[in-house]
Design an enzyme around this catalytic site. Structure first.
Site, PDB file in Angstrom:
ATOM      1  N   ASN A 223       0.847  -1.199   0.000  1.00 29.19           N
ATOM      2  CA  ASN A 223       0.000   0.000   0.000  1.00 29.19           C
ATOM      3  C   ASN A 223       0.885   1.253   0.000  1.00 29.19           C
ATOM      4  OD1 ASN A 223       0.565   0.803   2.843  1.00 29.19           O
ATOM      5  ND2 ASN A 223      -0.378  -1.186   3.239  1.00 29.19           N
ATOM      6  N   ASP A 293      -3.982  -6.303   5.053  1.00 29.31           N
ATOM      7  CA  ASP A 293      -4.980  -7.138   5.728  1.00 29.31           C
ATOM      8  C   ASP A 293      -4.885  -8.600   5.294  1.00 29.31           C
ATOM      9  OD1 ASP A 293      -6.047  -5.098   7.225  1.00 29.31           O
ATOM     10  OD2 ASP A 293      -7.352  -4.420   5.589  1.00 29.31           O
ATOM     11  N   ASP A 320      -3.678  -9.766  13.146  1.00 27.57           N
ATOM     12  CA  ASP A 320      -3.757  -8.369  13.578  1.00 27.57           C
ATOM     13  C   ASP A 320      -2.668  -8.175  14.640  1.00 27.57           C
ATOM     14  OD1 ASP A 320      -4.445  -5.946  14.962  1.00 27.57           O
ATOM     15  OD2 ASP A 320      -6.368  -6.029  13.915  1.00 27.57           O
TER      16      ASP A 320
HETATM   17  O1  C5P Z   1      -8.082  -2.611  11.427  1.00 18.13           O
HETATM   18  P1  C5P Z   1      -7.264  -1.465  10.946  1.00 18.13           P
HETATM   19  O2  C5P Z   1      -6.221  -1.849   9.942  1.00 18.13           O
HETATM   20  O3  C5P Z   1      -8.061  -0.304  10.482  1.00 18.13           O
HETATM   21  O4  C5P Z   1      -6.538  -0.966  12.288  1.00 18.13           O
HETATM   22  C1  C5P Z   1      -5.515  -0.046  12.275  1.00 18.13           C
HETATM   23  C2  C5P Z   1      -4.639  -0.233  13.475  1.00 18.13           C
HETATM   24  O5  C5P Z   1      -4.343  -1.609  13.693  1.00 18.13           O
HETATM   25  C3  C5P Z   1      -3.297   0.414  13.260  1.00 18.13           C
HETATM   26  O6  C5P Z   1      -2.813   0.782  14.536  1.00 18.13           O
HETATM   27  C4  C5P Z   1      -2.494  -0.703  12.638  1.00 18.13           C
HETATM   28  O7  C5P Z   1      -1.093  -0.509  12.791  1.00 18.13           O
HETATM   29  C5  C5P Z   1      -2.990  -1.902  13.397  1.00 18.13           C
HETATM   30  N1  C5P Z   1      -2.968  -3.169  12.643  1.00 18.13           N
HETATM   31  C6  C5P Z   1      -2.107  -4.175  13.005  1.00 18.13           C
HETATM   32  N2  C5P Z   1      -2.129  -5.370  12.320  1.00 18.13           N
HETATM   33  C7  C5P Z   1      -2.969  -5.551  11.299  1.00 18.13           C
HETATM   34  C8  C5P Z   1      -3.844  -4.531  10.918  1.00 18.13           C
HETATM   35  C9  C5P Z   1      -3.821  -3.346  11.597  1.00 18.13           C
HETATM   36  O8  C5P Z   1      -1.324  -4.008  13.939  1.00 18.13           O
HETATM   37  N3  C5P Z   1      -2.974  -6.717  10.648  1.00 18.13           N
END
Ligand code: C5P
Length: 421
Positions: A223, A293, A320
């Site tokens: 990204n 993701d 995550d």
């Molecule tokens: O769920 P989303 O990607 O919107 O969440 C963003 C937050 O979660 C950010 O702090 C990002 O660094 C963290 N994150 C993570 N691992 C992932 C996805 C997001 O640590 N796989």
């Protein structure tokens, strides 16, 4: 209290130039010191002016050059006593034999020798002279006296000299001298930050940048994250006295001074290193990374050849990272980020709960003027319910300023008595 260890605009350097051919190098030295943000005022002896003009130094330093003691006009501006008080460091480069002798004897018959006696600031001398003059007993005796008197001597280098001799006596390159000055102030500021900074003694881990998920040996999914916000936060945490580890995906940014950086490519690698940091000890975990993701279910061993009109690649969900760390038994203070294009506050508040974070900073990435590749950002910060803290609006500012405000928010939350949940 905030300290920025990379900004020296509040530090004043007197660069004293004495008579010697190395004086030409001092012009570049002024430039390098100014590049680091120092305020520079130049003092020149009579001898120095035979080699280079005050006008050169005036233009480079942006300040009037001081050449005379008891000159009515000069004393009306900044006299020798004010000049001596103004300085945070007096750097004599090049320092001639004559100047060393004057300092050692305590003479006060010109501006520089008077300044030397009148200042409380540290004095550094970078002697530069003919190798025979350097080796002369009187010079060495004077140097010993100066060292005993607390002067820091920057040793000359060996090499060919302007006079044709070869030996010790060359002034170090201006870049080296400027770097030594920067290092000195950096260390001093760091020592203060480690004692009194907002995150003094805290171990902080930050994830930053994008992750790269391989499709085959030459292609990947990623990204547009540049890592700028995470790097700015790493610098701000270090300036606040923390020990900082930055786990970064592929970005083109320089590592902030003092920060330990570990490079990763994929989300799995980022998680592994994050878990490792947790084992090693971590008080605050800040997840700024834009983690992909999904990753490719099976990375092809060889480059996928062009074939039909369509190609299906099967993806599986990545772990995550921030949520995984938050689930650990000995969890640090957890900070997450939320980049949204709509319902910003609502989604961020949900993430705070779902990922079990202590604090979340969210921004609206649909705005073209902030976020991703921009140098500016604006954020809203929410705290978990157990903190008795109102949400904070961080108005549009440089990523450095936002980072500083986030450090303050983290400090305020971790120093709070937490209500039992
Ligand atoms: O769920 P989303 O990607 O919107 O969440 C963003 C937050 O979660 C950010 O702090 C990002 O660094 C963290 N994150 C993570 N691992 C992932 C996805 C997001 O640590 N796989």
């Amino acid at each position: 209290m905030s300290f920025d260890l990379s900004v020296f605009s509040n530090k004043n350097i007197i660069l004293a130039v004495t008579g010697g051919i190395a004086a030409y190098k001092s012009a570049i030295l002024v430039r390098r010191l100014k590049d680091f943000g120092f305020n520079v005022r130049v003092v020149m002896t009579h001898g120095a002016q035979a080699f280079i003009t005050p006008l050169t130094f005036q233009a480079l330093s942006g300040n009037p050059v001081h050449t005379a003691l008891l000159d009515t006009e000069a004393e009306a501006g900044m006299g020798h006593i004010e000049l001596a008080r103004w300085a945070d460091l007096v750097l004599v480069a090049p320092a001639s034999c004559d100047t060393l002798a004057k300092f050692a004897a305590g003479l006060a018959d010109d501006l520089l020798s008077t300044l030397y006696l009148a200042t409380k600031a540290p004095v550094w001398v970078a002697p530069a002279m003919n190798q025979q003059m350097w080796a002369a007993k009187a010079t060495q005796r004077n140097l010993n006296t100066l060292v005993e008197d607390g002067v820091h001597v920057i040793m000359p280098e060996a090499g060919s000299q302007a006079c044709g001799d070869v030996g010790l006596g060359r002034m170090p390159e201006p870049e080296d001298l400027a770097e030594q000055v920067r290092e000195y102030f950096h260390k001093a500021q760091r020592a203060i930050a480690e004692k009194f900074g907002l995150l003094a003694g805290k171990r902080v881990t930050i994830t930053a940048g994008p992750t790269r998920e391989a499709i085959d040996p030459v292609r990947y999914i990623s990204n547009h994250s540049t890592g700028k916000m995470g790097f700015a936060i790493a610098a701000a945490c270090y300036s606040a006295g923390a020990k900082v580890t930055l786990i970064s995906g592929p970005v083109t940014l320089d590592t902030p001074n003092g920060v330990r950086r570990k490079n990763v490519s994929s989300a799995i690698q980022m998680l592994d290193l994050s878990m490792q940091q947790l084992q090693e000890g971590c008080d605050v975990f800040i997840a700024t990374a834009a983690v992909a993701d999904y990753r490719v279910a099976e990375v092809a061993e060889h480059k996928i050849k062009k074939a039909g009109d369509e190609l299906a690649v099967s993806l599986v969900k990545n772990p995550d990272i921030v949520a995984t760390i938050a689930q650990q038994e000995k969890r640090p203070f957890m900070v997450g980020f939320a980049a949204e294009t709509r319902n910003v506050e609502e989604y961020a508040a949900a993430k705070l709960v779902n990922k079990k974070l202590d604090m979340i900073a969210c921004n609206d990435v649909s705005r073209a003027d902030i976020g991703f590749a921009s140098d500016e950002n604006a954020m809203i910060v929410f705290f978990a319910d157990q903190y008795d803290m109102e949400k904070r609006d961080l108005e549009k500012a440089s990523k450095q300023e936002i980072a500083q405000q986030l450090v303050e928010a983290i400090h305020d939350a971790i120093t709070q008595q937490i209500k039992p949940v």
